[in-house]
Scaffold this motif. Sequence first.
Motif, PDB file in Angstrom:
ATOM      1  N   ARG A   1       0.824  -1.212   0.000  1.00 39.20           N
ATOM      2  CA  ARG A   1       0.000   0.000   0.000  1.00 39.20           C
ATOM      3  C   ARG A   1       0.866   1.273   0.000  1.00 39.20           C
ATOM      4  NH1 ARG A   1      -1.671   4.163  -0.050  1.00 39.20           N
ATOM      5  NH2 ARG A   1      -3.520   5.153   0.854  1.00 39.20           N
ATOM      6  N   TYR A   2       1.997   1.203   0.694  1.00 39.80           N
ATOM      7  CA  TYR A   2       2.900   2.366   0.783  1.00 39.80           C
ATOM      8  C   TYR A   2       4.287   1.973   0.283  1.00 39.80           C
ATOM      9  CZ  TYR A   2      -0.716   4.467   3.703  1.00 39.80           C
ATOM     10  OH  TYR A   2      -1.909   4.975   4.166  1.00 39.80           O
ATOM     11  N   PRO A   3       4.421   1.656  -0.995  1.00 39.84           N
ATOM     12  CA  PRO A   3       5.694   1.103  -1.468  1.00 39.84           C
ATOM     13  C   PRO A   3       6.869   2.073  -1.369  1.00 39.84           C
ATOM     14  CG  PRO A   3       4.200   1.508  -3.319  1.00 39.84           C
ATOM     15  CD  PRO A   3       3.412   1.707  -2.060  1.00 39.84           C
ATOM     16  N   GLU A   4       6.667   3.308  -1.781  1.00 41.99           N
ATOM     17  CA  GLU A   4       7.779   4.273  -1.761  1.00 41.99           C
ATOM     18  C   GLU A   4       8.196   4.573  -0.334  1.00 41.99           C
ATOM     19  OE1 GLU A   4       9.315   6.591  -4.130  1.00 41.99           O
ATOM     20  OE2 GLU A   4       8.850   4.957  -5.490  1.00 41.99           O
ATOM     21  N   LEU A   5       7.209   4.767   0.494  1.00 40.50           N
ATOM     22  CA  LEU A   5       7.480   5.069   1.895  1.00 40.50           C
ATOM     23  C   LEU A   5       8.275   3.927   2.523  1.00 40.50           C
ATOM     24  CD1 LEU A   5       7.063   6.394   4.684  1.00 40.50           C
ATOM     25  CD2 LEU A   5       4.749   5.520   4.691  1.00 40.50           C
TER      26      LEU A   5
ATOM     27  N   ARG B   1      10.092   1.678   1.008  1.00 43.43           N
ATOM     28  CA  ARG B   1      11.418   1.555   0.388  1.00 43.43           C
ATOM     29  C   ARG B   1      12.365   2.582   1.043  1.00 43.43           C
ATOM     30  NH1 ARG B   1      14.062   3.327  -4.139  1.00 43.43           N
ATOM     31  NH2 ARG B   1      12.481   4.921  -4.465  1.00 43.43           N
TER      32      ARG B   1
ATOM     33  N   ASP C   1       6.476   7.588  10.272  1.00 46.78           N
ATOM     34  CA  ASP C   1       5.948   7.465   8.903  1.00 46.78           C
ATOM     35  C   ASP C   1       6.655   8.396   7.916  1.00 46.78           C
ATOM     36  OD1 ASP C   1       4.080   5.595   9.721  1.00 46.78           O
ATOM     37  OD2 ASP C   1       2.538   7.106  10.091  1.00 46.78           O
ATOM     38  N   LEU C   2       7.861   8.792   8.250  1.00 50.56           N
ATOM     39  CA  LEU C   2       8.613   9.734   7.401  1.00 50.56           C
ATOM     40  C   LEU C   2       7.754  10.943   7.040  1.00 50.56           C
ATOM     41  CD1 LEU C   2      10.622   7.369   5.026  1.00 50.56           C
ATOM     42  CD2 LEU C   2      11.139   8.106   7.344  1.00 50.56           C
TER      43      LEU C   2
ATOM     44  N   SER D   1      18.741  11.445   1.985  1.00 48.95           N
ATOM     45  CA  SER D   1      17.816  10.362   1.671  1.00 48.95           C
ATOM     46  C   SER D   1      16.412  10.672   2.192  1.00 48.95           C
ATOM     47  CB  SER D   1      18.342   9.066   2.286  1.00 48.95           C
ATOM     48  OG  SER D   1      17.566   8.002   1.853  1.00 48.95           O
ATOM     49  N   LEU D   2      16.393  11.272   3.365  1.00 50.40           N
ATOM     50  CA  LEU D   2      15.104  11.650   3.946  1.00 50.40           C
ATOM     51  C   LEU D   2      14.401  12.676   3.060  1.00 50.40           C
ATOM     52  CD1 LEU D   2      13.436  11.090   6.443  1.00 50.40           C
ATOM     53  CD2 LEU D   2      14.778  12.779   7.684  1.00 50.40           C
TER      54      LEU D   2
ATOM     55  N   GLY E   1      14.462  12.584  -0.100  1.00 51.44           N
ATOM     56  CA  GLY E   1      14.066  11.983  -1.371  1.00 51.44           C
ATOM     57  C   GLY E   1      15.176  11.827  -2.379  1.00 51.44           C
TER      58      GLY E   1
ATOM     59  N   GLU F   1       0.395   7.921  -1.032  1.00 45.58           N
ATOM     60  CA  GLU F   1       1.193   7.571   0.148  1.00 45.58           C
ATOM     61  C   GLU F   1       1.221   8.759   1.114  1.00 45.58           C
ATOM     62  OE1 GLU F   1       4.589   5.065  -0.315  1.00 45.58           O
ATOM     63  OE2 GLU F   1       4.196   4.814  -2.448  1.00 45.58           O
TER      64      GLU F   1
ATOM     65  N   VAL G   1       0.661  10.544   4.682  1.00 44.90           N
ATOM     66  CA  VAL G   1       0.781  10.180   6.100  1.00 44.90           C
ATOM     67  C   VAL G   1       0.426  11.413   6.930  1.00 44.90           C
ATOM     68  CG1 VAL G   1       2.552   8.428   5.688  1.00 44.90           C
ATOM     69  CG2 VAL G   1       3.251  10.781   6.129  1.00 44.90           C
TER      70      VAL G   1
ATOM     71  N   CYS H   1       4.352  11.475   2.044  1.00 45.15           N
ATOM     72  CA  CYS H   1       5.447  11.349   3.000  1.00 45.15           C
ATOM     73  C   CYS H   1       6.599  12.252   2.538  1.00 45.15           C
ATOM     74  CB  CYS H   1       5.865   9.901   3.177  1.00 45.15           C
ATOM     75  SG  CYS H   1       6.668   9.173   1.772  1.00 45.15           S
ATOM     76  N   TYR H   2       7.391  12.656   3.501  1.00 42.52           N
ATOM     77  CA  TYR H   2       8.371  13.727   3.265  1.00 42.52           C
ATOM     78  C   TYR H   2       9.333  13.442   2.102  1.00 42.52           C
ATOM     79  CZ  TYR H   2      11.574  17.466   4.675  1.00 42.52           C
ATOM     80  OH  TYR H   2      12.356  18.590   4.703  1.00 42.52           O
ATOM     81  N   PRO H   3       9.916  12.249   2.010  1.00 43.32           N
ATOM     82  CA  PRO H   3      10.847  12.046   0.883  1.00 43.32           C
ATOM     83  C   PRO H   3      10.161  12.192  -0.470  1.00 43.32           C
ATOM     84  CG  PRO H   3      11.060  10.274   2.501  1.00 43.32           C
ATOM     85  CD  PRO H   3       9.869  11.076   2.898  1.00 43.32           C
ATOM     86  N   MET H   4       8.955  11.688  -0.583  1.00 39.67           N
ATOM     87  CA  MET H   4       8.256  11.792  -1.870  1.00 39.67           C
ATOM     88  C   MET H   4       7.926  13.252  -2.184  1.00 39.67           C
ATOM     89  SD  MET H   4       5.540   8.671  -1.753  1.00 39.67           S
ATOM     90  CE  MET H   4       5.045   8.832  -3.457  1.00 39.67           C
TER      91      MET H   4
ATOM     92  N   LEU I   1       9.352  16.023  -1.011  1.00 40.40           N
ATOM     93  CA  LEU I   1      10.534  16.839  -1.319  1.00 40.40           C
ATOM     94  C   LEU I   1      11.092  16.515  -2.700  1.00 40.40           C
ATOM     95  CD1 LEU I   1      12.603  18.738   0.582  1.00 40.40           C
ATOM     96  CD2 LEU I   1      10.332  18.091   1.339  1.00 40.40           C
ATOM     97  N   ARG I   2      11.089  15.223  -3.028  1.00 36.53           N
ATOM     98  CA  ARG I   2      11.636  14.843  -4.339  1.00 36.53           C
ATOM     99  C   ARG I   2      10.812  15.503  -5.456  1.00 36.53           C
ATOM    100  NH1 ARG I   2      12.421   9.232  -4.141  1.00 36.53           N
ATOM    101  NH2 ARG I   2      10.333   8.869  -4.915  1.00 36.53           N
TER     102      ARG I   2
END
Lengths: 217, 363
Positions: free
Chosen positions: A141-145, A147, A172-173, A210-211, A213, B296, B298, B308-311, B313-314
């Motif tokens: 359901r949350y693949p990118e998260l 990963r 949950d990032l 990385s955090l 993205g 995704e 949150v 979510c933050y990484p997505m 920001l990217r």
Amino acid sequence: MPKQVADSTHEMAGPVPATFQQGDCGRAALAPVADGCENGADHEAAIRRYAVQRRLPERSVEAWLKLGAEGARMLLELSVALKLRTGQLAAVIELVAEIALREGTTAVSVLKRGEITSIAKGVGSAPERASKLLNVLRILRYPELNRALAKLQSAVEALRLPRSVTVGLPKDLSSGQLSIEIRAGSLAELDEAVRALREASARFSEIFDSLEGADEL
Amino acid sequence: MNFEIDALFIEDAVRSSELAQRLVARLNSKVPVSYVMDGRQAARPLPVDDAFVAGKRRLVVMNRRSRFLSPCPAAGAGLACCGYLVLVLASNCPMNCSYCFLQEYVADNPGLQIYANYAQAFEELERLLRTNSARHFRIGTGELADSLAFDRVTGLSVDLVEFFRRHERLTLELKTKTDEIDNLLRMDPLGRVLVSWTLSPSRVYRSSEHGTAAPQARIDAACRVREAGYRVGFHLDPIIAYPQAETEYRELLSMLFDALAPGEISFLSVGGLRMTPGLRAIARRRFPNDPMLVGEEVLSPDGRYRACYPMRLRLYRSLAAHIQAKAPGLTHYLCMETPAVVARALGTAPPSPAVLGERLATA
Ligand code: SF4
């Protein structure tokens, strides 16, 4: 090995795989399916009976029935096999529906995935497998998260910080902020923790990237 | 675009107003007209399955009881702010976007209210100018409603343009997802009116923006108003972080830059999808088959669901890089994010609201 239910010939003869039939609770609900009555109304009746036993909220029952006859039936079998608790069942229904919607596919094709059938047929206690199922569904359901989370967790481990230092990733990032906790009982312990953190600072910058993205750690 | 109306309600107090008379004259004669003591009652939800949609088809002409002018909600919420001021001339919208915050915000009064006493708004604006003698303000009417959706029947844009063209330090922003520009094309705004469109890739338009004009139609409309002397701006808001988002938002920008040279665009704002838990629940219940509502997201520190933050920001960085490459110099800012996120995403801290506000008002 999962306990095989071989004591009931009519259940063994039905479309429900034997490996799914460990539980007692729900067998009555499955009766019409096991008896070979496979029309939609029977499935719905079976699901409703099971939902009543499980005190499943009506909203979840409606969502379950919207998975389509075959998907709903497969989920009933899975729930019986893994003895899903009410909250788990509600979560599984929601996750399966959302994965199907996100991917433009059906509940059946979600439930037929190798990761899921292997849990259904796999070894381990029902509660263990239920929690595995939820984990797998959450990853789908949350693949990118997930990963990103996996990458970050291994990057944090690779820092090899002393046990007195804990690096916490945002829940949950949901933000870009790490939390750092230091446990020290003396100035020497504090100094050691701070020194270790300072030495790791270059690798922290990779973690922050990385955090945010960046693709590569 | 012709939005269907089931009923028109006119508050007794505004029965003889110009706006009420225009609506009676211009709406289809089959639309029943009722006169009511208190328009707020007519705007209440009907006891039907989707009271929100039913409200979108009931037009209520009434007096506004509170101020027309207010700061944008981002101001004071700890978010980076562009100094935008909101002029509330109407509430609710005939279109039906699955992510629209009005689903929650006006759930208790979904009737489509249009305020007949809008001359008071002009007085508020003049007071604003008197008390701030040097600043330039950007004032938008598209916060609780689409600025142009009913312009064909209300003709409000005519009065607005007429007012703003006389005030050098005010810029009107009409924000829309329609191509309702006929009234605008008949006027010369003297450069003091900006029309902005929210743009989304086709996939988002098809799945989530029901009843709106297609993205290409919005861009075509922008080209036409631009030729007629209006400034134009665009909002990529909400940006939805679905799997193909990065590619498709870049393609959308390319489509935009093919139609309009970057120098012809006043600004581009970008804002990620954000939903309160309440809005998310309502939206998912109303649009159970919209894949854009199961991204995704949150729960973020500000209590809203966001990618979510990484997505997030990217996506922001990728779009910023694309804009920088294709349209260097184009003013581009992030909306409804904290200053810290803006700084991380764009590489520089956001300017103060006054500075950015002035820049956007005069861009
Ligand atoms: S056009 Fe804007 S105001 Fe209208 S429904 Fe869509 S998001 Fe809401």
